[in-house]
Write a protein that holds these residues in place. Sequence first.
Motif, mmCIF file in Angstrom:
data_model
loop_
_atom_site.group_PDB
_atom_site.id
_atom_site.type_symbol
_atom_site.label_atom_id
_atom_site.label_comp_id
_atom_site.label_asym_id
_atom_site.label_seq_id
_atom_site.Cartn_x
_atom_site.Cartn_y
_atom_site.Cartn_z
ATOM 1 N N ALA A 100 -7.904 17.950 1.421
ATOM 2 C CA ALA A 100 -7.087 17.994 0.204
ATOM 3 C C ALA A 100 -5.617 17.788 0.530
ATOM 4 N N LEU A 101 -5.148 18.354 1.644
ATOM 5 C CA LEU A 101 -3.752 18.171 2.050
ATOM 6 C C LEU A 101 -3.458 16.709 2.394
ATOM 7 N N ALA A 102 -4.440 16.026 2.970
ATOM 8 C CA ALA A 102 -4.255 14.604 3.273
ATOM 9 C C ALA A 102 -4.073 13.796 1.993
ATOM 10 N N TRP A 103 -4.854 14.122 0.963
ATOM 11 C CA TRP A 103 -4.649 13.460 -0.337
ATOM 12 C C TRP A 103 -3.211 13.666 -0.805
ATOM 13 N N GLY A 104 -2.699 14.896 -0.658
ATOM 14 C CA GLY A 104 -1.347 15.188 -1.124
ATOM 15 C C GLY A 104 -0.279 14.418 -0.379
ATOM 16 N N GLY A 105 -0.342 14.442 0.952
ATOM 17 C CA GLY A 105 0.676 13.773 1.745
ATOM 18 C C GLY A 105 0.691 12.274 1.564
ATOM 19 N N MET A 106 -0.483 11.639 1.696
ATOM 20 C CA MET A 106 -0.525 10.192 1.565
ATOM 21 C C MET A 106 -0.419 9.750 0.114
ATOM 22 N N GLY A 107 -0.782 10.625 -0.815
ATOM 23 C CA GLY A 107 -0.573 10.299 -2.224
ATOM 24 C C GLY A 107 0.901 10.116 -2.538
ATOM 25 N N LEU A 108 1.732 11.027 -2.046
ATOM 26 C CA LEU A 108 3.178 10.903 -2.246
ATOM 27 C C LEU A 108 3.723 9.651 -1.561
ATOM 28 N N ALA A 109 3.239 9.374 -0.341
ATOM 29 C CA ALA A 109 3.722 8.206 0.388
ATOM 30 C C ALA A 109 3.329 6.907 -0.319
ATOM 31 N N ALA A 110 2.080 6.826 -0.786
ATOM 32 C CA ALA A 110 1.628 5.613 -1.470
ATOM 33 C C ALA A 110 2.375 5.416 -2.784
ATOM 34 N N HIS A 111 2.683 6.512 -3.477
ATOM 35 C CA HIS A 111 3.445 6.390 -4.717
ATOM 36 C C HIS A 111 4.851 5.877 -4.437
ATOM 37 N N ALA A 112 5.451 6.309 -3.339
ATOM 38 C CA ALA A 112 6.778 5.817 -2.979
ATOM 39 C C ALA A 112 6.750 4.324 -2.691
ATOM 40 N N VAL A 113 5.671 3.868 -2.060
ATOM 41 C CA VAL A 113 5.507 2.432 -1.827
ATOM 42 C C VAL A 113 5.452 1.695 -3.160
ATOM 43 N N ALA A 114 4.692 2.243 -4.094
ATOM 44 C CA ALA A 114 4.585 1.617 -5.416
ATOM 45 C C ALA A 114 5.919 1.618 -6.146
ATOM 46 N N ALA A 115 6.687 2.695 -5.995
ATOM 47 C CA ALA A 115 8.001 2.773 -6.648
ATOM 48 C C ALA A 115 8.935 1.694 -6.121
ATOM 49 N N ALA A 116 8.789 1.366 -4.831
ATOM 50 C CA ALA A 116 9.613 0.313 -4.255
ATOM 51 C C ALA A 116 9.151 -1.070 -4.690
ATOM 52 N N VAL A 117 7.838 -1.255 -4.767
ATOM 53 C CA VAL A 117 7.279 -2.575 -5.082
ATOM 54 C C VAL A 117 7.412 -2.916 -6.558
ATOM 55 N N ALA A 118 7.189 -1.939 -7.436
ATOM 56 C CA ALA A 118 7.157 -2.211 -8.883
ATOM 57 C C ALA A 118 7.964 -1.174 -9.655
ATOM 58 N N PRO A 119 9.286 -1.135 -9.463
ATOM 59 C CA PRO A 119 10.089 -0.100 -10.124
ATOM 60 C C PRO A 119 10.173 -0.255 -11.637
#
Length: 251
Positions: A100-119
């Motif tokens: 569950a913690l892995a979902w949390g950590g990489m979820g935040l990281a993947a969302h940051a990638v999306a924020a950069a790609v498609a703001p």
Amino acid sequence: MASVLGAALLAAMVVAQVASGLQPRPIVLTSVVVLLLAASALAFASATHSPARAVAAFTAVVAAGYAAEWVGIRTGVPFGDYHYTGVLQPAPGGVPVIVALAWGGMGLAAHAVAAAVAPGSRAARIVTGALALTAWDLFLDPQMIRLGLWVWHDPGPYRDVPLSNFAGWLLVSLLVMALLEGVLTEPTAWSTGLVSIYTVMAVMETIGFAAVFVPPDPLVATAGGLSMGLFTLLAWRRGRRRPPSAEEGRA
């Protein structure tokens, strides 16, 4: 200060990940890597969005990931039929906390990638983030199967992983990204720290499967490396044109 802490935790994660790749049965170090990943992501998210929002976002994703896994091991939905072997502990309800913690950590990281790609588009961020998070599982599942951490009841074509797993990951990842969009006050904020976490995972996993793990696995190295690498390159190319968050800029 939060961004400095995040960088220190990320550096410690790299050290732990290198050490885990050199061990024949790196179960303990695998858990340490995930703990450092989650802590680093939480610190970087705090620098970008505020500690309260970061904790709320992280908690929401951890809860969603845990719920999906809890349902999954009982029903086979949405990933397919599988079970955990009991190696990872603690595991309340049969789901390891570290997962569950892995979902949390990489979820935040993947969302940051999306924020950069498609703001400019919420829908595009949700889809991009979900795809970026699912791309990580091209590495994750084969590695965890190697370590005997979970077993698929009906092995599939990708290193025994069924295709239903990736469909399930995409579905849950869409939910995760939608939650983050709702919790974070600035979902388009550019976080170099969180994107760095995603980048480090892409690079380290590619090297691991290509040259460190015994035996090496060129298929997984190529599939995961190209998939995560694409999102990494897009994030840095588009994100570098934008200023970092206020605290990251002061660090």
